[in-house]
Write an enzyme that holds these catalytic residues in place. Structure first.
Site, PDB file in Angstrom:
ATOM      1  CE1 TYR A 204      43.291 -17.365 -34.024  1.00  0.00           C
ATOM      2  CE2 TYR A 204      41.245 -16.450 -33.174  1.00  0.00           C
ATOM      3  CZ  TYR A 204      41.930 -17.143 -34.152  1.00  0.00           C
ATOM      4  OH  TYR A 204      41.285 -17.602 -35.262  1.00  0.00           O
ATOM      5  NE  ARG A 257      35.937 -16.063 -44.167  1.00  0.00           N
ATOM      6  CZ  ARG A 257      35.905 -15.719 -42.884  1.00  0.00           C
ATOM      7  NH1 ARG A 257      35.837 -14.454 -42.535  1.00  0.00           N
ATOM      8  NH2 ARG A 257      35.959 -16.649 -41.938  1.00  0.00           N
ATOM      9  CE  LYS A 275      40.289 -20.055 -34.916  1.00  0.00           C
ATOM     10  NZ  LYS A 275      38.982 -19.896 -34.275  1.00  0.00           N
ATOM     11  CD  GLU A 347      39.725 -20.870 -38.101  1.00  0.00           C
ATOM     12  OE1 GLU A 347      39.353 -19.722 -37.817  1.00  0.00           O
ATOM     13  OE2 GLU A 347      39.177 -21.895 -37.681  1.00  0.00           O
ATOM     14  CG  ASP A 348      40.231 -17.487 -41.076  1.00  0.00           C
ATOM     15  OD1 ASP A 348      39.064 -17.486 -40.653  1.00  0.00           O
ATOM     16  OD2 ASP A 348      41.158 -16.895 -40.488  1.00  0.00           O
ATOM     17  CG  ASP A 370      36.251 -21.913 -34.776  1.00  0.00           C
ATOM     18  OD1 ASP A 370      35.450 -22.352 -33.939  1.00  0.00           O
ATOM     19  OD2 ASP A 370      36.926 -20.897 -34.577  1.00  0.00           O
ATOM     20  CG  ASP A 371      35.979 -19.342 -40.098  1.00  0.00           C
ATOM     21  OD1 ASP A 371      36.419 -18.550 -39.259  1.00  0.00           O
ATOM     22  OD2 ASP A 371      36.703 -19.989 -40.872  1.00  0.00           O
ATOM     23  CG  ASN A 512      37.050 -10.921 -34.352  1.00  0.00           C
ATOM     24  OD1 ASN A 512      36.944 -10.164 -33.421  1.00  0.00           O
ATOM     25  ND2 ASN A 512      36.647 -12.181 -34.289  1.00  0.00           N
TER      26      ASN A 512
END
Length: 656
Positions: A204, A257, A275, A347-348, A370-371, A512
């Site tokens: 990850y 993203r 993930k 996610e993203d 999750d973000d 990150n």
């Protein structure tokens, strides 16, 4: 059944082979990772092709007509009440013998008749490589297909770690790990669990970011499901092509993203794959129950559009109605195939879609971002833990964020919710303790008309401030949190200002990958004379200052989302409630010990992550039962033990 006579003609042999191929293509059972040798113990299952072959000889073949066939559980025990409580989906649904509760039960790895075990060695669900015993090599027709040595799983791990450490480039380690996952699933997860602190940065962040950037050139095996604009109107059929049916967690991205790297389009698949690997390794959710999905609507990344190795649709990113209709079709198809108890993790996604999707589908689906929510939960846990070192309550602190996107506003909202819960004050009052700085400066009331909707709750009365340093000087925060995605924005003057009016400044540099971190651990400790309580998104090495070794905490979402997902699965929750996120934060904060605090770390070590995840899962499940959102009834008496019994264990099973 006796083999066909050796005198059969070559023509009949060819015909039999052709029929076998057609039969295999007609049924997904050929693709299923569940195997059983025809005529062996337990006999053949009804509906399976009955094929008997002999080398260079003909055989009679009975083929089913082409039709879609659901996977059939092979070698499972008959369901009992004990079995129902033994696993997250009920022991009867533990098709591959994946849960801890079924760890000692032997399994049968064959689902159709074969002449050789060669196929088994290419089945990642059941392959053990050189760990097959002498007895298994005879029973499963593996004799001669492997070197003669029998190697234990522990020795296999030792050998692989030795090889991985020879690589100097992190991306090489990533590729080697992905190859292992495709070859031997249990060995991959055992390796990751036993060496989690060393390998987590490989599978990850930060390495997965580089992997996504170069995904086209390193692509080897399809590891998830791709839904594209070309599939509009037939997304349901695309989902049916996935071989597993008992899906419990889906991680989906549109690649717009990816971490702090921007629009990577279809190559964002590395994120859902990574993930879900952590859902299994850290949270114990079965790998067979996890589905990575990338929704490819194009990309606005010109470099990728001109890259001959790019693996996605070569067009500009779809927006508006075209985009919304594809997402809607996907969400409805998921619910139709897998039911409403499948957890869908967004996610993203870019800010403009992430908030809208979470708001829209949280009312009708079991969804989690999750973000926004996972990051918020782990950071809140870090703050609760840090306050045990500095003293005081949440309401007594002042918070300043650099970054007002998904992560920043999500964390801010969860802090306000927990503050409201603790003080019984209205959440509007609690929000006034939290300030955000975006690219245009401090978010204040005079900017309200021009702000995006998710920023408006954080527009407070204050004169305009154009930069972070002036905001720090004016607001005088006790907690500084970076979610900007821009590296080195916590400058020396900013950090020194924090240290000038805080004995123990709390500084979280969360962006990150590592290159985008607002400051390094070394900078934070040196510029505060070792007084900072520091946490980051990506890992940093311990820093020695004045003879004391400071261990920086890593506010990694991997502390939260695997245990959170397990808690949702074992309770059969049908919706995610904000109180479940607060419960996860509190459970994580409770597991940091004085030994951690003495080293300056606010999070427990990742070496205990499976136990941490079990306790988080228990806390989340308990809250789901309390809120009336759980459907798996009656609730277990001991949720922690129940969570542990449901966790996937990657130790090799004994084969009949």
């Amino acid at each position: 059944m006796a083999p066909a006579p050796a005198t059969a003609s070559a023509e009949l042999a060819v015909a039999a082979t052709m029929l076998l191929t057609r039969a295999a293509a007609a049924s997904p059972a050929y693709l299923s990772p569940q195997w059983k040798r025809g005529g062996g113990e337990g006999g053949s299952c009804d509906g399976c092709r009955k094929v008997v072959r002999r080398r260079a000889a003909a055989a009679k073949v009975w083929a089913l007509p082409p039709r879609r066939v659901e996977a059939v559980a092979i070698g499972s025990a008959a369901p009992t009440e004990k079995d129902e409580m033994a696993a997250a989906g009920g022991g009867v649904e533990d098709l591959y013998g994946e849960d801890r509760a079924t760890e000692e039960l032997p399994v049968t790895p064959w689902a159709f008749s074969v002449a050789s075990g060669y196929t088994l060695l290419r089945d990642p669900h059941h392959n053990k490589d050189m760990a097959f015993t002498e007895k298994e090599r005879d029973a499963l027709y593996l004799r001669g297909l492997l070197p003669p040595a029998v190697v234990s799983q522990d020795l296999q791990i030792e050998m692989i770690m030795h090889n991985l450490r020879q690589y100097q480039v992190p991306l090489q380690r990533y590729v080697a790990m992905m190859d292992l996952q495709e070859r031997n699933q249990r060995l991959f997860y055992k390796l990751l669990i036993d060496n989690v602190e060393e390998l987590l940065p490989v599978v990850y962040t930060p390495t997965v970011g580089e992997a996504c950037q170069k995904y086209g050139s390193i692509f080897r095996h399809p590891q998830g499901l791709y839904v594209t604009l070309r599939d509009k109107g037939k997304v349901l059929e695309v989902l049916r092509n996935w071989p597993e049916r008992n899906i419990q967690v889906i991680c989906v991205t549109d690649g717009e993203r990816i971490l702090g790297l921007g629009d990577l389009g279809c190559q964002g698949m590395g994120i859902p794959v990574g993930k879900l690997s952590l859902y299994t390794a850290l949270g114990g959710v079965r790998p067979s129950a996890c589905l990575p999905v990338t929704i490819d609507v194009g990309t606005n990344n010109e470099q990728l559009l001109n890259d001959e190795y790019y693996i996605g649709i070569r067009q500009r990113r779809a927006t508006g109605e075209e985009y919304d209709e594809l997402i809607e079709e996907f969400m409805n198809a998921v619910k139709q195939i897998y039911g409403e108890k499948v957890l869908i993790q967004f996610e993203d996604f870019a800010n403009h879609n992430a908030f809208d999707l979470l708001t829209k589908y949280s009312k009708s689906h079991l969804v989690f971002n999750d973000d926004i929510q996972g990051t918020a939960s782990v950071v809140l846990a870090g703050i609760l833990s840090a306050l045990k070192m500095v003293g005081g309550t949440l309401a007594e602190q002042t918070y300043l964020f650099l970054g007002a996107g998904e992560a920043g506003t999500g964390i801010a909202e969860l802090i306000a919710l927990e503050m409201s819960k603790q003080t019984k004050a209205p959440i509007e009052e609690c929000r006034k303790k939290v300030w955000l700085v975006d690219s245009k400066g401090l978010i204040v009331d005079s900017r309200k008309d021009s702000l995006q909707s998710f920023k408006k709750p954080w527009a407070h009365e204050h004169e305009p401030v154009s930069n972070l340093f002036d905001a720090v000087q004016s607001i005088k925060p006790t907690v500084l949190i970076g979610t900007s995605g821009v590296g080195r924005t916590f400058t020396k003057e900013v950090v020194e200002a924090m240290a000038s009016f805080n004995e123990r400044p709390i500084i979280f540099s969360l962006s990150n990958p590592t290159s985008h971190s607002e400051c390094t651990a070394e900078e934070a400790y040196n510029w505060t004379q070792g007084r900072a309580i520091f946490a980051s998104g990506s890992p940093f090495a311990p820093v020695e200052y004045n003879g004391k070794l400071n261990v920086p905490g890593q506010a990694n979402n991997a502390y939260i989302f695997p245990g959170f997902g397990l808690g949702v699965v074992i309770s059969g929750a049908i919706r995610v409630h904000e109180d479940m996120l607060l419960a996860a934060s509190e459970a994580l904060a409770e597991q940091a010990t004085q030994e951690n605090y003495d080293k300056g770390s606010i999070f427990p070590p990742f070496t205990n992550i499976r136990k941490i995840s079990a306790r988080i899962a228990a806390a989340v499940a308990a809250k789901a039962y309390e809120l009336g959102l759980a459907t798996r009834l009656p609730p277990p008496r001991d949720l922690v033990k129940y969570a542990e019994s449901c966790m996937y264990t990657p130790v090799y099973r004994n084969y009949r």
